[in-house]
Design an enzyme around this catalytic site. Structure first.
Site, mmCIF file in Angstrom:
data_model
loop_
_atom_site.group_PDB
_atom_site.id
_atom_site.type_symbol
_atom_site.label_atom_id
_atom_site.label_comp_id
_atom_site.label_asym_id
_atom_site.label_seq_id
_atom_site.Cartn_x
_atom_site.Cartn_y
_atom_site.Cartn_z
ATOM 1 N N SER A 72 -2.731 7.668 8.499
ATOM 2 C CA SER A 72 -2.186 8.887 7.924
ATOM 3 C C SER A 72 -2.162 10.002 8.975
ATOM 4 C CB SER A 72 -2.990 9.265 6.677
ATOM 5 O OG SER A 72 -2.330 10.238 5.912
ATOM 6 N N ASP A 74 4.818 5.020 -0.899
ATOM 7 C CA ASP A 74 4.153 6.059 -0.121
ATOM 8 C C ASP A 74 5.211 7.061 0.315
ATOM 9 O OD1 ASP A 74 2.793 7.627 1.719
ATOM 10 O OD2 ASP A 74 2.054 5.968 2.925
ATOM 11 N N HIS A 124 -0.258 4.731 -0.482
ATOM 12 C CA HIS A 124 -0.955 5.393 0.606
ATOM 13 C C HIS A 124 -2.472 5.282 0.395
ATOM 14 C CE1 HIS A 124 -0.820 8.348 3.928
ATOM 15 N NE2 HIS A 124 -1.961 8.776 3.434
#
Length: 327
Positions: free
Chosen positions: A157, A251, A281
Site C-alpha cells: 500500500s 481494491d 486491499h
C-alpha cells in the site's frame, strides 16, 4: 468476479462486531485499531533466528528499524520493507508478521524502516526517511550484515508507494544499486479523483479511505503531481530494478498499480504483475484469514529468491537458509 467466500465471511464478522471504518476514528484510535487488525489477521507468529531493534540516522533524527534475520553467518541479501497504513498509520510492529514469514520463506534478511508519519510529518518526509535508511544500509553494509549487491526494497500500500519512490531516488543518485522492488497494491497516482459516493462499502478499504489518507499525507494538493508522491507520473521508468507488482481485484488502488506495472514493462523493466481475484486491499498482510494472502507472500518469496540467486524453497540449501529459528 465476486468477493471471495473468505472475504465475505471476514466482512460479515466485521459487520457483526460493529467495526468502525478507520477514517471515522481519531488518529490514536485508528493507529491502535490498524495494528490490532493486522495482528489478528496475520496468523501464528513465526519464529526467526534473530530479531533486533536498532536505529539509523534520518533527515530529522534517528529512525527505528527492525531487523529479522535467519540462521546464517556473514552478509545476506536484504529486503528493506516499508509498512503500509496510508503514511498515517503503522510502525515496525505492523510489518512484523510479514517480515518473519518472508525471512523464513526466502532465507534473506529483512529491515523494516520506521519512517515518520503524517499528518505530523507530511510529504516528502516519509520518502526522505526511507531513502536515507536504504542509503545508510548500503553504505554501512558490514555493520548491518547486508550484501550490498543483493539489496531490494518493498512494501504494501503506502509502503509500496514509498518503495517505488525510493527506486526513483536511487536511480537519480546512481546508487545504491537495487536488485529488485516488490510493490504490493501500491499507491502510484495521488491525483484527486471524482468525489466518493455513499455507495462505498464502509467495511472494506474504499475511496473514502484513499481520500482520508491522502488528506493527511499531502500538505498541498499540488504535491500529488510530484513523481515521488505519484510514481506513475514519472516521465521515465527505464533503468529501475526488476519488479513484482501484486494487486487485488476489489481494491480502489488496483488500476493504478496495474498501470504502473504496464509502464515499467513498456520502459524495459523486467516486471511480473499478478491480480488476486476476489481479494480486497489488505489481504497480503492477513495470511491467517485469507489463503490468497499466504500464496501472495509465497510468490513474493519466490520472486526474491530468484532475484537474489538463492536456492528454490524446499531444496536442501533453501531449507537450511530459510527454516524457522528461535527469535
Amino acid at each position: 468476479m465476486t468477493l471471495h467466500p473468505q472475504v465475505v465471511a471476514w466482512r460479515a464478522a466485521r459487520a457483526a462486531a460493529g467495526t468502525a471504518p478507520l477514517y471515522t476514528q481519531t488518529l490514536a484510535q485508528a493507529r491502535a485499531a490498524d495494528l490490532a487488525a493486522i495482528r489478528a489477521g496475520a496468523g501464528a507468529v513465526e519464529p526467526v533466528h534473530e530479531v533486533r531493534d536498532t536505529q539509523v540516522p534520518g533527515p530529522d533524527g534517528p529512525l527505528p528499524v527492525r531487523i529479522h534475520r535467519p540462521a546464517a553467518d556473514g552478509p545476506l541479501p536484504t529486503l528493506v520493507w516499508f509498512f503500509g497504513g496510508g503514511w498515517t498509520l503503522g510502525s515496525v510492529d505492523t510489518a512484523d508478521g510479514i517480515c518473519r514469514r518472508l525471512v523464513n520463506l526466502t532465507g534473506c534478511q529483512t529491515v523494516t524502516v520506521g519512517y515518520r508519519l503524517a499528518p505530523e510529518h507530511r510529504f516528502p518526509a516519509a520518502v526522505d526517511d526511507c531513502h536515507a535508511a536504504v542509503r545508510r544500509l548500503a553504505a554501512h553494509a558490514d555493520e548491518f550484515r547486508v550484501d550490498p549487491d543483493r539489496l531490494a526494497v518493498g512494501g504494501d500500500s503506502a509502503g509500496g508507494n514509498l518503495a517505488a519512490a525510493v527506486t526513483l531516488l536511487a536511480r537519480a543518485d546512481v546508487g545504491p544499486r537495487l536488485a529488485a522492488q516488490v510493490l504490493v497494491y501500491p499507491n502510484t497516482d495521488q491525483r484527486p479523483r471524482r468525489a466518493p459516493t455513499g455507495a462505498e462499502d464502509p467495511l472494506l478499504f474504499n475511496r473514502h479511505s484513499v481520500e482520508w489518507y491522502r488528506g493527511h499525507y499531502l500538505a498541498d494538493p499540488g504535491d500529488a503531481a510530484h513523481p515521488l508522491a505519484s510514481p506513475l507520473l514519472a516521465e521515465d521508468l527505464a533503468g529501475l530494478p526488476p519488479a513484482l507488482v501484486v494487486t487485488a481485484e476489489h481494491d480502489p488502488l488496483r488500476d493504478e498499480g496495474e498501470r504502473y506495472a504496464d509502464r515499467l514493462t513498456e520502459a524495459g523493466v523486467p516486471t511480473e504483475a499478478t491480480r488476486y481475484d476476489g481479494m480486497v486491499h489488505g489481504f497480503f498482510a492477513m495470511p491467517g484469514v485469507f489463503d490468497a494472502g499466504r500464496r501472495a507472500q509465497e510468490q513474493v518469496a519466490a520472486f526474491l529468491r530468484a532475484r537474489f540467486g538463492l536456492a528454490p524453497a524446499g531444496s536442501a540449501a533453501g531449507t537450511a537458509a530459510g527454516g524457522p529459528g528461535h527469535g
